[in-house]
Design a protein around this motif. Structure first.
Motif, PDB file in Angstrom:
ATOM      1  N   VAL A 183      10.861  24.878  23.161  1.00 42.03           N
ATOM      2  CA  VAL A 183      11.678  24.819  24.371  1.00 42.03           C
ATOM      3  C   VAL A 183      10.779  24.570  25.575  1.00 42.03           C
ATOM      4  N   VAL A 184      11.191  23.621  26.418  1.00 42.56           N
ATOM      5  CA  VAL A 184      10.505  23.365  27.681  1.00 42.56           C
ATOM      6  C   VAL A 184      11.402  23.898  28.797  1.00 42.56           C
ATOM      7  N   PRO A 185      11.033  25.023  29.427  1.00 42.82           N
ATOM      8  CA  PRO A 185      11.882  25.571  30.495  1.00 42.82           C
ATOM      9  C   PRO A 185      11.756  24.746  31.773  1.00 42.82           C
ATOM     10  N   PHE A 214       7.610  28.369  23.644  1.00 41.94           N
ATOM     11  CA  PHE A 214       7.787  27.712  24.939  1.00 41.94           C
ATOM     12  C   PHE A 214       6.575  26.847  25.253  1.00 41.94           C
ATOM     13  N   ASP A 256       4.974  23.413  27.836  1.00 40.09           N
ATOM     14  CA  ASP A 256       5.108  22.675  29.102  1.00 40.09           C
ATOM     15  C   ASP A 256       5.757  21.313  28.869  1.00 40.09           C
ATOM     16  N   ALA A 277      14.120  20.314  24.487  1.00 41.90           N
ATOM     17  CA  ALA A 277      13.987  21.123  23.276  1.00 41.90           C
ATOM     18  C   ALA A 277      13.761  20.210  22.083  1.00 41.90           C
ATOM     19  N   VAL A 318      16.835  33.317  23.749  1.00 50.38           N
ATOM     20  CA  VAL A 318      17.257  31.975  23.335  1.00 50.38           C
ATOM     21  C   VAL A 318      18.003  32.048  22.008  1.00 50.38           C
ATOM     22  N   SER A 329      12.229  31.729  33.384  1.00 49.48           N
ATOM     23  CA  SER A 329      11.574  32.591  32.412  1.00 49.48           C
ATOM     24  C   SER A 329      12.535  32.887  31.267  1.00 49.48           C
ATOM     25  N   HIS A 330      12.053  32.727  30.034  1.00 47.55           N
ATOM     26  CA  HIS A 330      12.881  32.980  28.858  1.00 47.55           C
ATOM     27  C   HIS A 330      12.118  33.847  27.870  1.00 47.55           C
ATOM     28  N   GLU A 331      12.846  34.559  27.050  1.00 48.47           N
ATOM     29  CA  GLU A 331      12.280  35.290  25.920  1.00 48.47           C
ATOM     30  C   GLU A 331      12.813  34.651  24.635  1.00 48.47           C
ATOM     31  N   PRO A 332      11.998  34.609  23.572  1.00 50.15           N
ATOM     32  CA  PRO A 332      12.471  34.001  22.318  1.00 50.15           C
ATOM     33  C   PRO A 332      13.788  34.583  21.831  1.00 50.15           C
ATOM     34  N   VAL A 375      16.887  25.291  30.696  1.00 53.44           N
ATOM     35  CA  VAL A 375      16.157  24.573  29.652  1.00 53.44           C
ATOM     36  C   VAL A 375      16.129  23.087  29.989  1.00 53.44           C
TER      37      VAL A 375
END
Length: 578
Positions: free
Chosen positions: A432-434, A464, A466, A415, A445, A439-442, A412
């Motif tokens: 959230v800005v990865p 998510f 940019d 945020a 998190v 790669s993230h899933e809600p 991360v």
């Protein structure tokens, strides 16, 4: 212990007085059973004796790691009877947070059945086996200036912040709200979480006046409903909880309702005020739970936060601490007998918020950060905050604490936490800005944050981006985040609703969430659902389908399709011959 109005309160011994006068009257009723005043007195004596034997007394913190049970009330009375400092360690919170609170408060002992997060050097006292076999006389607080409790709230530094309140503060509050006590033979209800200081208010007002307190069942998703439907005569609830329930008929037995913890909408106040006393209460934790209120019984307008309690004074000042002209908006400062000691172990933060009263009377005043104005009738109108602090379901939420926890997660980069207006209060959301190629899933998190933060600080929505949108001044663009979150909650692709049960679930979710739910793969939490809305959903589905759906089942089946399948399975199990 004398209050500023001359009333006498001995918080450590009041239960004993009632135990002698009315020993068989029920003092506490919880899911784990009841205590009469005599039984509560004996259990509190036993806990106090265990503490005193260990040399624990004034200015020494004692944790209470118990759920919403009769023993939590016994622990409160026992800790105060020893003159010590009550610190809630809510079992619903993550172990890492509880360990941090225990360390910061310096607890010397913990009343608990099981507390694996504790340092082995901290004494443990089981409330069920504590014994007062030796003739130890509980001492109670030595001074009104001694600390009575420390309650931890969300902090801007990313760590929970402890607020210290004295025995004198508590005694003066109880003196100022005596008229809230239920009538003889009636009980008060407690629907609030122990980590919320309103739990103390809801427990003490009945108890200290010789009345019983009924605790909501924490095991049931609808454990609050009976207490709001007339089972008790006095209850305090957040506007979010009131909005998720219908008020009972005026003759149902609920005579007094206090709304507290967040702003109360005018239509909500009107609904719950019909046929009963309704109070819109206001008060930061730092000023001992309640500092002002609008009381319908006194003819106050409940859409305001009313007037100060008898032992409090308020001032509306500008940024240079000068009184603002009548009718203009300024920052609210609270002075008087309810102003607490300050932030535990944080002298700098204490000095910045607890200031000398410019009136020159040698008292301190608390800088609330809330914007208000005096109306022509003297009532205070609330206009919001001067900072980013949020109120979610009555809990204070500092976005910085959530953002710090999110930024600490692997992958991360940035945020931003924010609130989205919803059908039942505000919905806590997180952008959230990865980092690149992450790669993230809600839900991933949310689960990671749940391991660090209490449930009220875990965002219902995670999206998510940019980059975090900014205003021309370089600050986080809250309005744009709200717009983006609403767009994200309406996916472009919809999995078609294919069964009558799916259509029913989607219809109920649409009503409760105040949005159109048309997809079988719609996720309750990603749409902005939270525990209070979930309570409403469960109640509506029970009524319409006749099945005993639970909150646990809703949380385990987050999509329309999954919950519909669970309901179909429950229906099949109830058919004859199944």
């Amino acid at each position: 212990m004398h209050t500023t109005t001359g009333a006498f309160f001995d918080l450590a011994r009041t239960v004993t007085v009632h135990a002698r006068r009315t020993p068989e009257v029920t003092a506490v009723r919880g899911y784990d059973g009841t205590y009469t005043f005599e039984e509560l007195d004996q259990r509190a004596d036993a806990i106090a004796a265990e503490l005193i034997r260990r040399g624990i007394g004034a200015e020494t913190a004692v944790g209470a790691h118990l759920d919403r049970s009769r023993d939590l009330v016994a622990a409160l009375v026992g800790i105060w009877r020893a003159g010590a400092v009550f610190v809630v360690l809510d079992p619903a919170h993550p172990p890492t947070r509880l360990a941090a609170i225990a360390a910061d408060s310096g607890v010397a002992a913990v009343v608990s059945r099981h507390a694996p997060f504790l340092d082995d050097r901290i004494a443990r006292i089981d409330p069920a086996t504590a014994a007062a076999s030796e003739p130890i006389i509980p001492t109670g607080p030595q001074s009104p200036e001694s600390l009575a409790y420390i309650v931890y709230t969300s902090g801007t530094t990313g760590e929970p912040k402890g607020v210290g309140i004295t025995y004198g503060n508590v005694a003066n509050l109880l003196d100022g709200v005596r008229t809230l006590a239920p009538a003889e033979g009636e009980d008060g209800g407690n629907v609030l979480a122990p980590s919320f200081d309103g739990w103390l208010w809801s427990t003490l007002i009945p108890l200290m006046n010789g009345r019983g307190v009924v605790l909501a069942d924490p095991r049931s998703g609808d454990g609050n409903v009976p207490l709001l439907n007339g089972e008790v005569s006095f209850v305090t609830a957040t506007p979010s909880l009131l909005a998720a329930n219908e008020p009972p008929a005026p003759k149902a037995g609920l005579r007094t309702v206090v709304s507290a913890g967040e702003a109360c909408a005018p239509d909500l106040a009107a609904r719950w005020a019909a046929g009963r006393r309704f109070i819109n209460a206001y008060g930061p934790t730092e000023t001992t739970i309640c500092a002002t209120w609008a009381d319908s019984e006194a003819g106050d307008d409940p859409t305001t936060i009313g007037h100060p309690l008898p032992n409090y004074r308020v001032q509306v000042l500008d940024e240079r601490l000068r009184p603002v002209p009548a009718g203009q908006v300024g920052e609210l400062f609270v002075a008087g007998a309810g102003v607490g000691r300050g932030y535990h172990n944080r002298p700098g933060a204490t000095a910045s918020r607890f200031l000398p009263d410019p009136s020159g009377n040698s008292e301190r005043m608390y800088r609330t950060g809330d914007l208000v104005r005096h109306r022509a009738d003297g009532a205070l109108e609330f206009f919001g905050r001067i900072d980013d602090q949020l109120k979610i379901r009555g809990f204070r939420v500092e976005p910085a604490e959530i953002e710090a926890a999110a930024r600490a997660l692997p992958g991360v980069r940035a945020a931003a936490a924010f609130a989205v207006p919803g059908p039942v209060g505000f919905v806590l959301s997180l952008a959230v800005v990865p980092q690149e190629e992450e790669s993230h899933e809600p839900e991933g998190v949310r689960d990671a944050l749940r391991a660090k933060l209490p449930e009220h600080l875990v965002p219902s929505q995670v999206m998510f981006l940019d980059d975090i949108p900014r205003t021309v001044a370089g600050k986080t663009d809250q309005a744009e985040l709200v717009r983006l979150s609403r767009t994200a909650a309406s996916p472009a692709f919809h999995a078609r609703l294919t069964t009558p049960t799916q259509e029913l679930v989607a219809q109920v979710w649409s009503e409760a969430l105040d949005i159109s739910v048309e997809s079988a793969d719609a996720d309750f939490f990603e749409l902005g659902g939270h525990s209070l809305i979930a309570t409403q959903v469960v109640a509506l589905l029970r009524k319409r389908i006749g099945l005993r759906l639970t909150m646990r089942q809703l949380f385990a089946n987050r999509t329309v399709e999954a919950l519909a399948a669970e309901l179909d399975k429950m229906g099949e199990a109830q058919r004859p011959g199944a």
